[in-house]
Enzyme design. Structure first.
Site, PDB file in Angstrom:
ATOM      1  N   CYS A 131       1.118  -0.815  -0.297  1.00  0.00           N
ATOM      2  CA  CYS A 131      -0.158   0.036   0.199  1.00  0.00           C
ATOM      3  C   CYS A 131       0.875   1.331  -0.364  1.00  0.00           C
ATOM      4  O   CYS A 131       1.852   1.703   1.059  1.00  0.00           O
ATOM      5  CB  CYS A 131      -0.751  -0.138   1.587  1.00  0.00           C
ATOM      6  SG  CYS A 131      -1.835   1.545   1.184  1.00  0.00           S
ATOM      7  N   CYS A 134      -0.635   3.962   2.340  1.00  0.00           N
ATOM      8  CA  CYS A 134      -0.935   3.794   3.257  1.00  0.00           C
ATOM      9  C   CYS A 134       0.973   3.839   3.978  1.00  0.00           C
ATOM     10  O   CYS A 134       1.837   5.259   4.861  1.00  0.00           O
ATOM     11  CB  CYS A 134      -0.226   2.602   4.328  1.00  0.00           C
ATOM     12  SG  CYS A 134      -1.999   1.819   2.904  1.00  0.00           S
ATOM     13  N   ASP A 135       1.937   3.242   3.025  1.00  0.00           N
ATOM     14  CA  ASP A 135       3.738   3.021   4.013  1.00  0.00           C
ATOM     15  C   ASP A 135       4.932   4.441   3.216  1.00  0.00           C
ATOM     16  O   ASP A 135       5.489   4.764   3.456  1.00  0.00           O
ATOM     17  CB  ASP A 135       4.036   1.899   3.175  1.00  0.00           C
ATOM     18  CG  ASP A 135       3.733   0.648   4.434  1.00  0.00           C
ATOM     19  OD1 ASP A 135       2.968   1.470   5.170  1.00  0.00           O
ATOM     20  OD2 ASP A 135       2.923  -0.013   4.383  1.00  0.00           O
TER      21      ASP A 135
END
Ligand code: NAP
Length: 302
Positions: A131, A134-135
């Site tokens: 992701c 997200c990261d």
């Protein structure tokens, strides 16, 4: 307590089904293994949902969740391990207990497909991610690679190009499955290098990922030093726990008719785990409405 409808999965499909079912005065329990929202919460900005452009996936999901809650849908965050059919009632079994309903809508969506490389699980969170939204921020001014050739990989690579120093996009063919317009935007980015006709064949790491071995289709091998590897190689439907009650195709997607009915009376499917041509937010919410309407009719007809 016997609910009218249990909905398994609190993504856009499941939560839309909950809204429709509650508006028809049916009692609803939504069972969700993780947090509400499903895959869409990882989308920084939704651009293709009618009348909701420029909203983040998280805000979209929160709006739908709050709407379903306000209408009286009950949510429990428990993983459904098994679904049983006793005819008049269906039993959803979780670690914490068993829940009964007269109808069930399975809206479990899909999970990230893994690359299948040695060390992949151990390195997830230590250099491997599924992701970018997200990261990605962990890789500011670092070097990363994205694997895949669909829209997710293309959009992840674009997103990371804004954050990281250098982005390799590794794809096993020489043409992309994703949109041409996004490919063109990527090609214009100076810090993006396309590594085509190539696959990642090994992960080199100590505590964290250090580099990846990449093998081209012509047999040549190179090592790319990367701090992060983002796998975006598609998704697999989350239907295995329900294969006793629903027919699955060769890829694991649930067979259903136009009304989202399965081979088991009173069991419906909605969203990305269902066999269909287009898997988008708009088709997920549409499935939720269709499946709930079919379930309501099933209940009303006794
Ligand atoms: P996808 O379209 O299924 O693409 C998966 C990609 O991964 C393909 O390019 C495939 O290569 C590659 N791949 C699969 N298994 C692999 C493996 N083991 N090793 C290396 N590469 C592998 O998946 P997606 O990109 O997640 O998109 C899923 C759906 O969501 C699509 O319909 C997509 O259009 C949609 N989506 C839409 C948007 C948007 O509208 N903005 C954004 C994201 C996703 P091949 O091409 O060679 O098969």
């Amino acid at each position: 307590m016997m609910y009218d409808i249990i909905i398994i999965g609190a993504g856009p499909a499941g939560m839309t089904a909950a809204i429709y079912a509650r508006r028809a005065q049916k009692s609803v329990l939504v069972l969700e293994a993780q947090s509400y929202g499903g895959q869409i919460i990882n989308t920084p900005e939704i651009e293709n949902y009618p009348a909701a452009a420029n909203i983040s996936g998280f805000d979209f999901a929160s709006n739908v969740y709050n709407q379903a809650k306000a209408l009286g849908a009950e949510f429990k965050f428990e993983n459904v391990l098994e679904l049983r059919d006793t005819g008049a009632s269906k039993e959803a079994v979780t670690k914490r207990g068993e829940y009964s309903a007269r109808a069930v809508i399975i809206a479990t969506g899909s999970a990230n497909r893994k690359l299948g490389l040695e060390g992949e699980d151990r390195l997830t969170g230590r250099g491997i991610s599924y992701c970018a939204a997200c990261d990605g921020a962990f890789y500011r001014k670092k070097t990363v690679a994205v694997v895949g050739g669909g829209n997710t990989a293309l959009e992840d690579a674009l997103y990371l190009a804004d954050v990281a120093e250098k982005v390799y996009l590794i794809h096993r063919r020489d043409s992309f499955r994703g949109d041409e317009a996004t490919v063109e935007r990527l090609k214009s980015r100076e810090n993006v290098e396309l590594v085509l006709n190539s696959r990642v064949t090994a992960l080199n790491a100590d505590k964290r990922l250090q580099s990846v071995e990449v093998k081209a289709n012509d047999g040549s091998v190179r090592e790319l030093k990367v701090d992060g590897l983002f796998a975006a190689v598609g998704r697999v439907p989350e239907n295995q726990s329900f294969s006793n009650l629903i027919e699955l195709d060769g890829a694991g997607y649930a067979d259903s008719d136009e009304s989202c009915r399965t081979k088991t009376a009173g069991v419906f499917v909605a969203g990305d785990n269902r066999r269909k041509e287009v898997r988008q937010l708009v088709t997920a919410t549409a499935d939720g409405a269709v499946a709930a309407t079919a379930a309501i009719r099933y209940l009303n007809e006794g």
